[in-house]
Scaffold this motif. Structure first.
Motif, PDB file in Angstrom:
ATOM      1  N   GLN A 299       0.827  -1.208   0.000  1.00 13.12           N
ATOM      2  CA  GLN A 299       0.000   0.000   0.000  1.00 13.12           C
ATOM      3  C   GLN A 299       0.860   1.257   0.000  1.00 13.12           C
ATOM      4  OE1 GLN A 299      -2.388  -0.980   3.522  1.00 13.12           O
ATOM      5  NE2 GLN A 299      -4.211  -0.903   2.252  1.00 13.12           N
ATOM      6  N   ASP A 300       1.916   1.248   0.809  1.00 12.95           N
ATOM      7  CA  ASP A 300       2.789   2.423   0.881  1.00 12.95           C
ATOM      8  C   ASP A 300       3.470   2.678  -0.461  1.00 12.95           C
ATOM      9  OD1 ASP A 300       2.074   2.683   3.510  1.00 12.95           O
ATOM     10  OD2 ASP A 300       3.893   1.753   4.316  1.00 12.95           O
ATOM     11  N   ILE A 301       3.940   1.594  -1.085  1.00 14.46           N
ATOM     12  CA  ILE A 301       4.616   1.747  -2.371  1.00 14.46           C
ATOM     13  C   ILE A 301       3.638   2.248  -3.422  1.00 14.46           C
ATOM     14  CG2 ILE A 301       5.741   0.497  -4.260  1.00 14.46           C
ATOM     15  CD1 ILE A 301       7.037  -1.290  -2.141  1.00 14.46           C
ATOM     16  N   GLN A 302       2.435   1.656  -3.459  1.00 15.45           N
ATOM     17  CA  GLN A 302       1.470   2.077  -4.475  1.00 15.45           C
ATOM     18  C   GLN A 302       1.035   3.522  -4.283  1.00 15.45           C
ATOM     19  OE1 GLN A 302      -2.400   0.028  -4.855  1.00 15.45           O
ATOM     20  NE2 GLN A 302      -1.955  -0.025  -7.043  1.00 15.45           N
ATOM     21  N   SER A 303       0.919   3.948  -3.025  1.00 13.53           N
ATOM     22  CA  SER A 303       0.531   5.341  -2.786  1.00 13.53           C
ATOM     23  C   SER A 303       1.563   6.306  -3.332  1.00 13.53           C
ATOM     24  CB  SER A 303       0.318   5.585  -1.288  1.00 13.53           C
ATOM     25  OG  SER A 303       1.535   5.477  -0.578  1.00 13.53           O
ATOM     26  N   ASP A 304       2.819   5.874  -3.414  1.00 13.70           N
ATOM     27  CA  ASP A 304       3.862   6.726  -3.973  1.00 13.70           C
ATOM     28  C   ASP A 304       3.703   6.919  -5.480  1.00 13.70           C
ATOM     29  OD1 ASP A 304       5.090   7.201  -1.551  1.00 13.70           O
ATOM     30  OD2 ASP A 304       6.518   5.560  -1.742  1.00 13.70           O
ATOM     31  N   PHE A 305       2.907   6.048  -6.118  1.00 15.49           N
ATOM     32  CA  PHE A 305       2.685   6.179  -7.557  1.00 15.49           C
ATOM     33  C   PHE A 305       1.497   7.083  -7.868  1.00 15.49           C
ATOM     34  CE2 PHE A 305       5.222   2.308  -7.482  1.00 15.49           C
ATOM     35  CZ  PHE A 305       6.063   2.503  -8.559  1.00 15.49           C
ATOM     36  N   LEU A 306       0.832   7.581  -6.845  1.00 20.72           N
ATOM     37  CA  LEU A 306      -0.267   8.509  -7.051  1.00 20.72           C
ATOM     38  C   LEU A 306       0.243   9.944  -6.872  1.00 20.72           C
ATOM     39  CD1 LEU A 306      -3.013   6.627  -5.018  1.00 20.72           C
ATOM     40  CD2 LEU A 306      -2.591   6.530  -7.488  1.00 20.72           C
TER      41      LEU A 306
ATOM     42  N   LEU B 130      -5.398   3.505 -12.123  1.00 19.07           N
ATOM     43  CA  LEU B 130      -4.285   4.444 -12.073  1.00 19.07           C
ATOM     44  C   LEU B 130      -4.751   5.812 -12.528  1.00 19.07           C
ATOM     45  CD1 LEU B 130      -2.365   4.905 -15.152  1.00 19.07           C
ATOM     46  CD2 LEU B 130      -3.209   2.569 -15.044  1.00 19.07           C
ATOM     47  N   TYR B 131      -4.130   6.819 -11.969  1.00 15.16           N
ATOM     48  CA  TYR B 131      -4.338   8.173 -12.464  1.00 15.16           C
ATOM     49  C   TYR B 131      -3.084   8.970 -12.142  1.00 15.16           C
ATOM     50  CZ  TYR B 131      -5.199  10.238  -7.824  1.00 15.16           C
ATOM     51  OH  TYR B 131      -5.068  10.687  -6.538  1.00 15.16           O
ATOM     52  N   ASP B 132      -2.859  10.007 -12.916  1.00 11.61           N
ATOM     53  CA  ASP B 132      -1.671  10.832 -12.703  1.00 11.61           C
ATOM     54  C   ASP B 132      -1.930  12.206 -13.304  1.00 11.61           C
ATOM     55  OD1 ASP B 132       0.816  11.479 -11.791  1.00 11.61           O
ATOM     56  OD2 ASP B 132       1.923  10.135 -13.127  1.00 11.61           O
TER      57      ASP B 132
END
Length: 411
Positions: free
Chosen positions: A153-160, A186-188
């Motif tokens: 979860q922590d790693i994925q939150s870094d991709f947001l 995904l969104y960015d």
């Protein structure tokens, strides 16, 4: 005796598939048994409940969904987590099983690491929802899985995106809620071309769970890197005719699409994706819609435009063509993009939130942030105490009309 990591019942009539699973799962600490027919599996479960049941979509004596229903409707068995064994990820029968209570699925062509990751997440789900089955050995496993999931979860939150670009007369609002511990949406939002243009990306990786989350990170990283660094799709390709925004979109989609197919095509993952490049100085939006639900432009009279797909999903067809379109966002307009988890949200009676209800909520006169808040609130009320079926993501852009107040958007 159950293995260190759990006792798995595989219900499948093709023993070669069972053997391929057993080859790496038993060596990792699982105990496994295979039953070829559904009725035999039910009888065994009533005598000796397993920690996890893996069911083929089709069995000699009944469909996999019927066995799943029988397990979930049995008071003594309903808490046992169930996964489906499939040949691919986009079967309508699989979608039915997921809606009936299957936690996830695996298929033989998946890498052993990915199969084990999904199984471990499903076991954690079972332990959390049935704590009376936790013994000291499994408690150690549960703690380890929870730790790994928290890291995920922590790693994925870094991709947001942490901070959204701030341009005068523009407001951007976002909402993201995964259905499980990690998600496949995904969104960015980021700037490119000397920070003069805003890139807007929203997408949905096929499937759910750990595998989708890993590919979500891959797609997001590839699209951002290619667009920001303006990497050409091929060193010797001629320039794309048209504006600079068109060149960036052309290069980015071709590079990412072919990279995913060439390097990960055997995994069967793809993403539907909307990618727009906005020029905040004049409101022009160049975009590609790769098989995603239509983005909507909302004006004072309601829906002005539906930005329908201009190409296929990313990661399916090599060397395909993604058409690039241009449209104008006038002052007062709102660009509303979302994933199908919004319209497919289900209440306890399994009714969908639906596109019509969403459209009725789309209007101007409120800020992008307020619009996201209103819709997310109605989604939460609709879902109630039902289990969230799919990841829910919204990305909204407002071209503020002259004289409107500056909106401060909480993040």
């Amino acid at each position: 005796m159950p293995g260190e990591f759990g006792y798995l019942l595989v219900v499948h009539h093709h023993f070669e598939i069972y053997d391929s699973l057993r080859a790496h799962l038993e060596s990792s600490g699982y105990t496994m048994i295979c039953i070829p027919e559904a009725q035999q599996a039910l009888s065994m479960l009533r005598k000796q409940p397993s920690d996890l049941v893996l069911i083929a979509l089709d069995l000699p004596d009944m469909r996999g969904s019927d066995l799943l229903t029988a397990i979930k409707s049995d008071p003594d068995l309903h808490a046992i987590p169930v996964m489906m064994i499939t040949e691919h990820s986009n079967s309508p029968h699989l979608e039915e099983c997921l809606s009936l209570g299957a936690y996830d699925h695996i298929h033989p062509s998946m890498s052993p690491m990915l199969q084990q990751a999904r199984i471990r997440m499903c076991l954690q789900y079972g332990l959390m929802h049935n704590p009376t089955r936790v013994n000291p050995e499994k408690e150690v496993l549960l703690i380890k899985i929870e730790h790994d999931l928290q890291i995920g979860q922590d790693i994925q939150s870094d991709f947001l995106p942490r901070d959204l670009p701030d341009f005068p007369t523009w407001q951007i609002a976002d909402f993201y809620k995964p259905a499980r511990e990690v998600g496949g949406d995904l969104y960015d939002v980021f700037t490119t071309m000397h920070d003069q243009y805003i890139c807007l990306i929203i997408g949905d990786v096929c499937d759910k769970g750990v595998g989708a989350a890993l590919f979500m990170a891959l797609f997001r990283s590839l699209f951002r890197a290619a667009a920001q660094q303006q990497i050409p799709a091929s060193p010797d390709q001629p320039p794309y005719p048209g504006d600079q925004e068109s060149q960036v979109l052309y290069d980015t989609f071709n590079l990412v699409n072919n990279y995913v197919i060439d390097n990960h095509g055997d995994k069967g993952y793809f993403a539907t994706l909307f990618f727009g490049i906005l020029n905040p100085s004049d409101g022009s939006l160049f975009y590609v819609n790769g098989g995603h639900v239509p983005a909507l432009i909302v004006g004072d009279q309601g829906i002005k435009h539906r930005l329908t797909p201009t190409g296929p999903a990313v990661g399916i067809i090599p060397n395909t063509t993604f058409d690039i379109q241009r449209i104008q966002l006038d002052p007062g307009d709102i660009l509303f993009t979302y994933t199908d988890g919004v319209t497919d949200a289900r209440n306890p009676e399994r009714r969908l939130f639906g596109e019509q209800r969403l459209i009725e909520m789309l209007h101007t006169g409120v800020s992008a942030a307020d619009l996201v808040t209103q819709i997310s609130t109605q989604l939460a009320l609709h879902i109630g105490n039902a289990e969230q079926y799919d990841d829910i993501t919204m990305l909204v852009v407002e071209h503020m009309a002259p004289g409107s107040l500056t909106h401060v958007m909480p993040r």
